[in-house]
Design a protein around this motif. Structure first.
Motif, PDB file in Angstrom:
ATOM      1  N   LEU A 413       0.780  -1.105   0.012  1.00  0.00           N
ATOM      2  CA  LEU A 413       0.071   0.008   0.032  1.00  0.00           C
ATOM      3  C   LEU A 413       0.835   1.238  -0.142  1.00  0.00           C
ATOM      4  CD1 LEU A 413      -2.415  -1.189   2.582  1.00  0.00           C
ATOM      5  CD2 LEU A 413      -2.878  -1.346   0.201  1.00  0.00           C
ATOM      6  N   ALA A 414       0.439   2.170  -0.814  1.00  0.00           N
ATOM      7  CA  ALA A 414       1.460   3.341  -1.245  1.00  0.00           C
ATOM      8  C   ALA A 414       1.069   4.416   0.261  1.00  0.00           C
ATOM      9  CB  ALA A 414       1.081   4.157  -2.288  1.00  0.00           C
ATOM     10  N   ARG A 415       2.004   5.043   0.552  1.00  0.00           N
ATOM     11  CA  ARG A 415       1.717   5.693   1.842  1.00  0.00           C
ATOM     12  C   ARG A 415       2.650   7.052   1.761  1.00  0.00           C
ATOM     13  NH1 ARG A 415      -2.130   3.316   2.423  1.00  0.00           N
ATOM     14  NH2 ARG A 415      -3.082   2.224   4.409  1.00  0.00           N
ATOM     15  N   TRP A 416       1.981   8.256   1.792  1.00  0.00           N
ATOM     16  CA  TRP A 416       2.710   9.615   1.771  1.00  0.00           C
ATOM     17  C   TRP A 416       2.975  10.128   3.063  1.00  0.00           C
ATOM     18  CZ3 TRP A 416       0.506  14.136  -1.359  1.00  0.00           C
ATOM     19  CH2 TRP A 416       1.464  15.466  -1.306  1.00  0.00           C
ATOM     20  N   ASN A 417       4.351  10.319   3.247  1.00  0.00           N
ATOM     21  CA  ASN A 417       4.576  11.045   4.572  1.00  0.00           C
ATOM     22  C   ASN A 417       4.918  12.410   4.439  1.00  0.00           C
ATOM     23  OD1 ASN A 417       5.188  11.761   7.291  1.00  0.00           O
ATOM     24  ND2 ASN A 417       7.305  10.314   7.219  1.00  0.00           N
ATOM     25  N   HIS A 418       3.399  13.157   4.475  1.00  0.00           N
ATOM     26  CA  HIS A 418       3.409  14.730   3.851  1.00  0.00           C
ATOM     27  C   HIS A 418       3.997  15.501   4.987  1.00  0.00           C
ATOM     28  CE1 HIS A 418       1.869  18.549   2.938  1.00  0.00           C
ATOM     29  NE2 HIS A 418       1.397  17.928   1.978  1.00  0.00           N
ATOM     30  N   PRO A 419       4.941  16.488   4.685  1.00  0.00           N
ATOM     31  CA  PRO A 419       5.781  17.156   5.800  1.00  0.00           C
ATOM     32  C   PRO A 419       4.526  18.018   6.495  1.00  0.00           C
ATOM     33  CG  PRO A 419       5.931  18.263   3.435  1.00  0.00           C
ATOM     34  CD  PRO A 419       5.338  16.816   3.240  1.00  0.00           C
ATOM     35  N   ALA A 420       3.422  18.362   6.089  1.00  0.00           N
ATOM     36  CA  ALA A 420       2.390  19.058   7.163  1.00  0.00           C
ATOM     37  C   ALA A 420       1.612  18.434   7.533  1.00  0.00           C
ATOM     38  CB  ALA A 420       2.124  20.398   6.288  1.00  0.00           C
ATOM     39  N   ARG A 421       1.066  17.275   6.694  1.00  0.00           N
ATOM     40  CA  ARG A 421      -0.258  16.732   7.129  1.00  0.00           C
ATOM     41  C   ARG A 421      -0.055  15.206   7.587  1.00  0.00           C
ATOM     42  NH1 ARG A 421      -4.050  17.604   1.944  1.00  0.00           N
ATOM     43  NH2 ARG A 421      -5.371  16.533   3.162  1.00  0.00           N
ATOM     44  N   GLY A 422       1.143  14.810   7.676  1.00  0.00           N
ATOM     45  CA  GLY A 422       1.489  13.514   8.381  1.00  0.00           C
ATOM     46  C   GLY A 422       1.189  12.347   7.293  1.00  0.00           C
ATOM     47  N   ILE A 423       1.178  11.281   7.709  1.00  0.00           N
ATOM     48  CA  ILE A 423       1.064   9.981   6.865  1.00  0.00           C
ATOM     49  C   ILE A 423      -0.398   9.960   6.171  1.00  0.00           C
ATOM     50  CG2 ILE A 423       0.936   7.551   6.897  1.00  0.00           C
ATOM     51  CD1 ILE A 423       3.639   8.532   7.485  1.00  0.00           C
ATOM     52  N   LEU A 424      -0.266   9.986   4.737  1.00  0.00           N
ATOM     53  CA  LEU A 424      -1.609   9.924   3.983  1.00  0.00           C
ATOM     54  C   LEU A 424      -1.809   8.644   3.346  1.00  0.00           C
ATOM     55  CD1 LEU A 424      -1.230  13.377   2.202  1.00  0.00           C
ATOM     56  CD2 LEU A 424      -2.356  12.947   4.418  1.00  0.00           C
ATOM     57  N   ALA A 425      -2.932   8.140   3.593  1.00  0.00           N
ATOM     58  CA  ALA A 425      -3.281   7.125   2.936  1.00  0.00           C
ATOM     59  C   ALA A 425      -3.245   6.897   1.291  1.00  0.00           C
ATOM     60  CB  ALA A 425      -4.571   6.113   3.545  1.00  0.00           C
ATOM     61  N   ALA A 426      -3.311   5.966   0.781  1.00  0.00           N
ATOM     62  CA  ALA A 426      -3.512   6.052  -0.844  1.00  0.00           C
ATOM     63  C   ALA A 426      -4.648   6.742  -1.186  1.00  0.00           C
ATOM     64  CB  ALA A 426      -3.324   4.737  -1.401  1.00  0.00           C
ATOM     65  N   ALA A 427      -5.970   6.451  -0.400  1.00  0.00           N
ATOM     66  CA  ALA A 427      -7.111   7.080  -0.932  1.00  0.00           C
ATOM     67  C   ALA A 427      -6.963   8.578  -0.989  1.00  0.00           C
ATOM     68  CB  ALA A 427      -8.329   6.406  -0.075  1.00  0.00           C
ATOM     69  N   GLU A 428      -6.145   9.155  -0.392  1.00  0.00           N
ATOM     70  CA  GLU A 428      -6.051  10.620  -0.046  1.00  0.00           C
ATOM     71  C   GLU A 428      -5.319  11.447  -1.124  1.00  0.00           C
ATOM     72  OE1 GLU A 428      -5.940  11.907   4.204  1.00  0.00           O
ATOM     73  OE2 GLU A 428      -5.133  10.012   4.458  1.00  0.00           O
ATOM     74  N   PHE A 429      -4.564  10.577  -1.819  1.00  0.00           N
ATOM     75  CA  PHE A 429      -3.642  11.285  -3.047  1.00  0.00           C
ATOM     76  C   PHE A 429      -3.695  10.463  -4.225  1.00  0.00           C
ATOM     77  CE2 PHE A 429      -0.724   8.499  -0.334  1.00  0.00           C
ATOM     78  CZ  PHE A 429      -0.059   7.866  -1.659  1.00  0.00           C
ATOM     79  N   ILE A 430      -4.116   9.324  -4.284  1.00  0.00           N
ATOM     80  CA  ILE A 430      -4.009   8.492  -5.467  1.00  0.00           C
ATOM     81  C   ILE A 430      -4.990   9.162  -6.523  1.00  0.00           C
ATOM     82  CG2 ILE A 430      -4.768   6.577  -6.892  1.00  0.00           C
ATOM     83  CD1 ILE A 430      -2.163   6.313  -5.522  1.00  0.00           C
ATOM     84  N   PRO A 431      -6.309   9.685  -6.147  1.00  0.00           N
ATOM     85  CA  PRO A 431      -7.310  10.669  -6.973  1.00  0.00           C
ATOM     86  C   PRO A 431      -6.370  11.879  -7.676  1.00  0.00           C
ATOM     87  CG  PRO A 431      -8.508   9.682  -5.081  1.00  0.00           C
ATOM     88  CD  PRO A 431      -6.966   9.365  -4.787  1.00  0.00           C
ATOM     89  N   VAL A 432      -5.682  12.486  -6.791  1.00  0.00           N
ATOM     90  CA  VAL A 432      -4.813  13.602  -7.153  1.00  0.00           C
ATOM     91  C   VAL A 432      -4.007  13.079  -8.295  1.00  0.00           C
ATOM     92  CG1 VAL A 432      -3.484  15.518  -6.231  1.00  0.00           C
ATOM     93  CG2 VAL A 432      -5.218  14.952  -4.834  1.00  0.00           C
ATOM     94  N   ALA A 433      -3.243  12.009  -7.862  1.00  0.00           N
ATOM     95  CA  ALA A 433      -2.088  11.670  -8.889  1.00  0.00           C
ATOM     96  C   ALA A 433      -2.623  11.129 -10.245  1.00  0.00           C
ATOM     97  CB  ALA A 433      -1.421  10.414  -8.157  1.00  0.00           C
ATOM     98  N   GLU A 434      -3.867  10.698 -10.185  1.00  0.00           N
ATOM     99  CA  GLU A 434      -4.691  10.490 -11.332  1.00  0.00           C
ATOM    100  C   GLU A 434      -5.012  11.632 -12.169  1.00  0.00           C
ATOM    101  OE1 GLU A 434      -5.536   7.468 -12.852  1.00  0.00           O
ATOM    102  OE2 GLU A 434      -5.909   6.087 -11.380  1.00  0.00           O
TER     103      GLU A 434
END
Length: 640
Positions: A413-434
């Motif tokens: 599972l992809a996770r994004w350790n955002h510098p301000a928002r912390g660990i983001l699950a895939a559902a929070e940024f995959i749509p943005v990536a799409e």
């Protein structure tokens, strides 16, 4: 005797004066040489005068006087008299019957003259010397009677040779200057042509030949400066974006996508010309338009709507019928203080507001839009940086055997350790990536990370045959041309056993184009890679379609697992899926397991594998490594 010397000196002075006058003149040097040969012949009272110049290792005939028959154009410089003149760099006089003349008899002019009934009797010659260079030789001859050339006469020959040498040197310099000037002119022309070409390339899009973003902004600055502060009517800036362009590229290939953009650019160029508008390609699938003399936002919206409606007509290319659709964002200059950059930013914000609403093909910027769009734009910007810097992490959620509850696999599972928002699950940024075209690159990063991890794990403890790590595949990845070959080659190069890798594809993606799905999946399965159909039960697939797809497993959507505890017909889907899996010869994975009762129910229905928070939350690679490898090593130690 004194009178003879005086006469010779006078003749010499006249000869040199004429030579100097001719040398400083502007006549061609060949003509000058012929006149000097005549002057020498007349002044010295000789029969023949010949001048040869050094060219490419030979002596070429330059000019002559008194020769009634043709001479060879070129002779070797090794001929007797010529060699002697060039080597000694001094004048030479001889008579035919001199003891030393026989070795010089091979000089070409003598050879030519010897073929003539009257042989030469006397000779005087001098090299054409300028500085440290010998440019040729000058020779004078008597044909009928012998005579001795006096020192003053020899000096005359030397001086005339010097003047001819200077004229030749000047000619060479002039020709070299002409050649240099011509080369410089050609170089300057090439540079100017290259500069125009580079300037056009720098400021124009190579695909559509439209102005690019930089030139578009420059045109906007010019128009704002020309209009002055707060001038009405106003200037409008529009951004027009091709909807689902990535799907077009994925389905028909990038060459077809480029062709569609060229057609769209031609249409927009023609349409905008009716409004005296400036058109540019401002991004990958975006076009910019500058519209002048807009009375208000209503007129701006009406013009833009007309543009994109006319651009949406059918495009026929290589046997394909393509129906492009467009979304536009626009901004109107409200005051004289707004820059074109600010207007373009507002138009892009309006475009982002229009994108989620398919019915709104165009939106004009309003002041309240920024607050709703800017956080999303910032997230896009941050995601670009995260993907570029490879900051996306891969976490692993355990998948357990339903009977023993021992870990038999993981879902990556992809996770994004955002510098301000912390660990983001895939559902929070995959749509943005799409949305912003990053999902394919992101998927490549995840695949690379997973393969590296699996390779290290397999070195530590050899995988069981049934162990697997599954990777989610997005619709954009799955539809991309060549994705199957890229993935198979990546696995092959990694050294990871293919049987231990699974791909998870949602039922909705698989059923979007069942024939294409079946073809791609057969490519994977024939190579040894397994396929799981994810979120099974929520799509619109028919059983006939499912049977045509070579799947190794069905993952029951978590909504059906939740229904286990509340009862009702929905919980029976688990039983139905289990029956379908028997027919397909595949396993069943129950997702979303959170309670013991769900575990028990899924066991009763014959589900093979379980996944959910009860069995293990997604964890970093180090924790997953310890969970699988550590436990396996401990089990091996106990059994031994």
């Amino acid at each position: 005797m004194n009178s003879q010397k005086t006469g010779t000196a006078t003749n010499t002075s006249l000869l040199l004066a004429n030579a100097a006058r001719r040398v400083v003149g502007t006549r061609p040097v060949e003509e000058l040489g012929r006149d000097l040969c005549e002057e020498v012949r007349s002044t010295l009272q000789v029969d023949v005068c010949i001048v040869r110049v050094l060219r490419k290792g030979e002596l070429a005939l330059f000019c002559s006087s008194g020769i009634p028959f043709p001479l060879p154009h070129s002779i070797p410089i090794t001929c007797g008299i010529a060699r002697r003149l060039i080597e000694d760099r001094a004048s030479l006089s001889l008579q035919k019957d001199d003891p030393g003349s026989s070795e010089l008899a091979r000089f070409e002019d003598e050879s030519a003259l010897s073929a003539y009934p009257m042989d030469f009797r006397s000779y005087c010659g001098a090299p054409l010397v300028v500085g440290d260079r010998v440019l040729g030789v000058l020779g004078v001859y008597t044909l009928h009677k012998k005579r001795e050339f006096t020192e003053p006469e020899m000096e005359q020959v030397e001086l005339v040779a010097s003047h001819i040498g200077v004229a030749l040197a000047n000619q060479q310099l002039y020709l070299e200057l002409q050649e240099s000037t011509e080369r410089l002119r050609v170089a300057l022309d090439d540079q100017a042509r290259l500069q125009r070409l580079l300037s056009r390339k720098v400021l124009h899009d190579s695909l559509t030949d439209l102005p690019n973003r930089a030139l578009f902004l420059e045109f906007g600055r010019e128009r704002i400066a020309r209009r002055g502060p707060a001038q009405e009517p106003s200037l409008g800036v529009v951004i027009i974006d091709y909807d689902r362009f990535r799907s077009l590229n994925a389905g028909l290939g990038h060459l077809m996508g480029d062709s569609v953009l060229r057609v769209a650019a031609d249409r927009l160029r023609w349409l905008a010309g009716k409004h005296s508008a400036v058109v540019a390609r401002t991004g990958g699938d975006e076009f910019g338009v500058l519209l002048e003399d807009m009375e208000d936002e209503a007129e701006l919206e009406a013009v833009c709507r007309k543009l994109i409606i006319d651009m949406s007509g059918r495009i026929e290319l290589e046997g394909h019928a393509i129906y492009p659709s467009w979304t536009a964002g626009a901004a109107l200059a409200r005051s004289g203080g707004e820059s074109v950059e600010e207007l373009l930013e507002k138009a892009e914000i309006a475009l982002h507001c229009a994108k989620p609403r398919p019915s709104d093909v165009i939106k004009v910027f309003q002041s309240g839009m920024a607050s709703s769009v800017l956080p999303g734009l910032q997230l896009e910007s941050d995601l670009y940086d995260a993907v570029e810097n490879e900051e996306i992490e891969v976490w692993y959620q355990p998948i357990a055997d339903s009977n023993t509850l021992c870990v038999t696999g993981f879902e990556a599972l992809a996770r994004w350790n955002h510098p301000a928002r912390g660990i983001l699950a895939a559902a929070e940024f995959i749509p943005v990536a799409e949305k912003c075209g990053l999902v394919v690159r992101l998927g490549e990063l995840v695949l690379s990370s997973v393969l590296n991890t699996m390779r290290e794990w397999n070195k530590a403890v050899e995988f069981d045959r049934d162990f697997f790590v599954s990777i989610n595949v997005s619709s954009t990845q799955f539809e991309a041309s060549g994705f199957d070959h890229f993935l198979i080659s990546s696995v092959r190069n990694s050294g990871v056993p293919r049987r231990n890798l699974c791909l998870e594809i949602t039922e909705s993606v698989a059923m979007a184009d069942p024939e294409h799905t079946a073809e791609v999946m057969r490519t994977f399965t024939s190579s040894g890679i397994r396929i799981f159909l994810d979120d099974f039960g929520v799509g619109q697939s028919s059983l006939a379609q499912v049977y045509d797809i070579p799947v190794a497993g069905l993952k029951i959507d978590k909504s059906f697992i939740k229904a286990v505890e509340v009862g009702g017909a929905k919980r029976d889907v688990v039983k139905v899926v289990r029956q379908i899996s028997d027919t397909l010869g595949s396993i069943v994975v129950a997702e979303g397991i959170e309670t013991d009762s769900q575990v028990e129910y899924c066991r009763q229905q014959g589900c093979h594998l379980l996944q959910g928070h009860l069995l293990g939350l997604p964890m970093r690679e180090t924790e997953a490594r310890e969970l699988y490898i550590g436990r396996k090593k401990r089990t091996a130690a106990l059994s031994s």
